[in-house]
Scaffold this motif. Structure first.
Motif, PDB file in Angstrom:
ATOM      1  N   GLU A 191      70.008  46.560  72.905  1.00 10.75           N
ATOM      2  CA  GLU A 191      71.207  47.392  72.798  1.00 10.75           C
ATOM      3  C   GLU A 191      71.927  47.099  71.496  1.00 10.75           C
ATOM      4  OE1 GLU A 191      72.907  45.836  76.453  1.00 10.75           O
ATOM      5  OE2 GLU A 191      74.369  44.683  75.304  1.00 10.75           O
ATOM      6  N   VAL A 192      72.801  48.010  71.097  1.00 13.14           N
ATOM      7  CA  VAL A 192      73.647  47.797  69.932  1.00 13.14           C
ATOM      8  C   VAL A 192      75.105  47.888  70.366  1.00 13.14           C
ATOM      9  CG1 VAL A 192      71.999  48.463  68.144  1.00 13.14           C
ATOM     10  CG2 VAL A 192      73.376  50.222  69.244  1.00 13.14           C
ATOM     11  N   VAL A 219      77.379  50.473  72.341  1.00 13.26           N
ATOM     12  CA  VAL A 219      77.282  51.771  71.676  1.00 13.26           C
ATOM     13  C   VAL A 219      76.082  52.542  72.212  1.00 13.26           C
ATOM     14  CG1 VAL A 219      76.862  52.917  69.457  1.00 13.26           C
ATOM     15  CG2 VAL A 219      78.450  50.985  69.591  1.00 13.26           C
ATOM     16  N   GLY A 220      74.989  51.831  72.481  1.00 15.37           N
ATOM     17  CA  GLY A 220      73.814  52.522  73.005  1.00 15.37           C
ATOM     18  C   GLY A 220      72.574  51.665  72.981  1.00 15.37           C
ATOM     19  N   TYR A 221      71.464  52.323  73.273  1.00 16.96           N
ATOM     20  CA  TYR A 221      70.147  51.700  73.341  1.00 16.96           C
ATOM     21  C   TYR A 221      69.249  52.411  72.333  1.00 16.96           C
ATOM     22  CZ  TYR A 221      72.088  49.996  77.731  1.00 16.96           C
ATOM     23  OH  TYR A 221      72.888  49.399  78.668  1.00 16.96           O
ATOM     24  N   PRO A 222      68.996  51.812  71.165  1.00 13.83           N
ATOM     25  CA  PRO A 222      68.264  52.504  70.098  1.00 13.83           C
ATOM     26  C   PRO A 222      66.907  53.062  70.507  1.00 13.83           C
ATOM     27  CG  PRO A 222      69.226  50.478  69.280  1.00 13.83           C
ATOM     28  CD  PRO A 222      69.426  50.478  70.765  1.00 13.83           C
ATOM     29  N   ARG A 251      59.867  56.359  64.357  1.00 13.97           N
ATOM     30  CA  ARG A 251      61.269  56.276  64.780  1.00 13.97           C
ATOM     31  C   ARG A 251      61.407  55.636  66.161  1.00 13.97           C
ATOM     32  NH1 ARG A 251      61.836  60.473  61.507  1.00 13.97           N
ATOM     33  NH2 ARG A 251      61.582  62.278  62.824  1.00 13.97           N
ATOM     34  N   GLY A 252      60.339  55.648  66.918  1.00 13.09           N
ATOM     35  CA  GLY A 252      60.384  55.060  68.254  1.00 13.09           C
ATOM     36  C   GLY A 252      59.765  53.685  68.334  1.00 13.09           C
ATOM     37  N   ALA A 297      72.975  44.093  66.966  1.00 19.83           N
ATOM     38  CA  ALA A 297      71.873  44.262  67.921  1.00 19.83           C
ATOM     39  C   ALA A 297      71.848  43.061  68.862  1.00 19.83           C
ATOM     40  CB  ALA A 297      70.549  44.372  67.178  1.00 19.83           C
ATOM     41  N   VAL A 298      71.668  43.340  70.142  1.00 22.31           N
ATOM     42  CA  VAL A 298      71.542  42.293  71.156  1.00 22.31           C
ATOM     43  C   VAL A 298      70.233  42.547  71.887  1.00 22.31           C
ATOM     44  CG1 VAL A 298      72.562  41.246  73.211  1.00 22.31           C
ATOM     45  CG2 VAL A 298      74.059  42.193  71.426  1.00 22.31           C
ATOM     46  N   LEU A 299      69.317  41.583  71.761  1.00 24.13           N
ATOM     47  CA  LEU A 299      68.011  41.705  72.419  1.00 24.13           C
ATOM     48  C   LEU A 299      67.881  40.600  73.446  1.00 24.13           C
ATOM     49  CD1 LEU A 299      67.492  42.484  69.146  1.00 24.13           C
ATOM     50  CD2 LEU A 299      65.463  43.335  70.279  1.00 24.13           C
ATOM     51  N   ARG A 300      67.587  41.011  74.672  1.00 21.39           N
ATOM     52  CA  ARG A 300      67.405  40.048  75.759  1.00 21.39           C
ATOM     53  C   ARG A 300      65.932  40.038  76.148  1.00 21.39           C
ATOM     54  NH1 ARG A 300      72.237  42.692  76.979  1.00 21.39           N
ATOM     55  NH2 ARG A 300      74.026  41.321  76.634  1.00 21.39           N
TER      56      ARG A 300
END
Length: 145
Positions: free
Chosen positions: A10-11, A19-22, A69-70, A131-134
């Motif tokens: 998520e960001v 804000v969202g999930y890129p 992009r994905g 960015a937060v990555l779990r």
């Protein structure tokens, strides 16, 4: 060290608000740290359209752009600074700007979970975001430990 499976990517804005999930709320990915100081990360959006042609290099420009992009991918050496910061040193990356651009990540490790956060905001979609990555430790079923 070890292998990790993505739980969430998520960001957040400067105030820490989501804000969202890129790559979508259901993004999938893996992160690997080796004993000899190498790391690799691969993250993708689920449901990316397949190329109409079957070959790896046969996608149209539009298909290739949509696929890229994905997807987030980079790999290279890493080192630990202090107990709570890991620095990735990409030598290969889908995003060319990250090649040879060291990237610090703040680390929170509470087994079997790992959280990585960029300590400074990064440009994303015209905004400065964190960015937060779990991740969760990954062990294949039936593998020896």
């Amino acid at each position: 060290m070890g292998s990790w499976r993505l739980v969430s990517y998520e960001v957040r804005d400067g105030a820490g608000v989501l804000v969202g999930y890129p790559l979508g709320e259901d993004a999938m990915g893996y992160l690997v740290y080796t004993v000899d100081g190498f790391m690799s990360v691969q993250i993708m959006r689920l449901g990316r359209p397949r190329y109409q042609a079957g070959g790896l290099g046969d996608g149209t420009d539009a298909e290739s752009a949509a696929a890229a992009r994905g997807y987030v991918a980079y790999a290279g050496p890493y080192h630990v600074e202090r107990d709570s910061v890991v620095v990735h040193e990409p030598e290969v990356s889908l995003f060319p700007n990250w090649v040879h651009a060291p990237a610090a990540r703040e680390v929170v490790l509470v087994e079997p979970r790992l959280e990585l956060t960029n300590p400074e905001t990064l440009p994303y979609g015209g905004r400065e975001l964190t960015a937060v990555l779990r991740w969760e430790r990954f062990e294949r079923r039936g593998s020896a430990t």
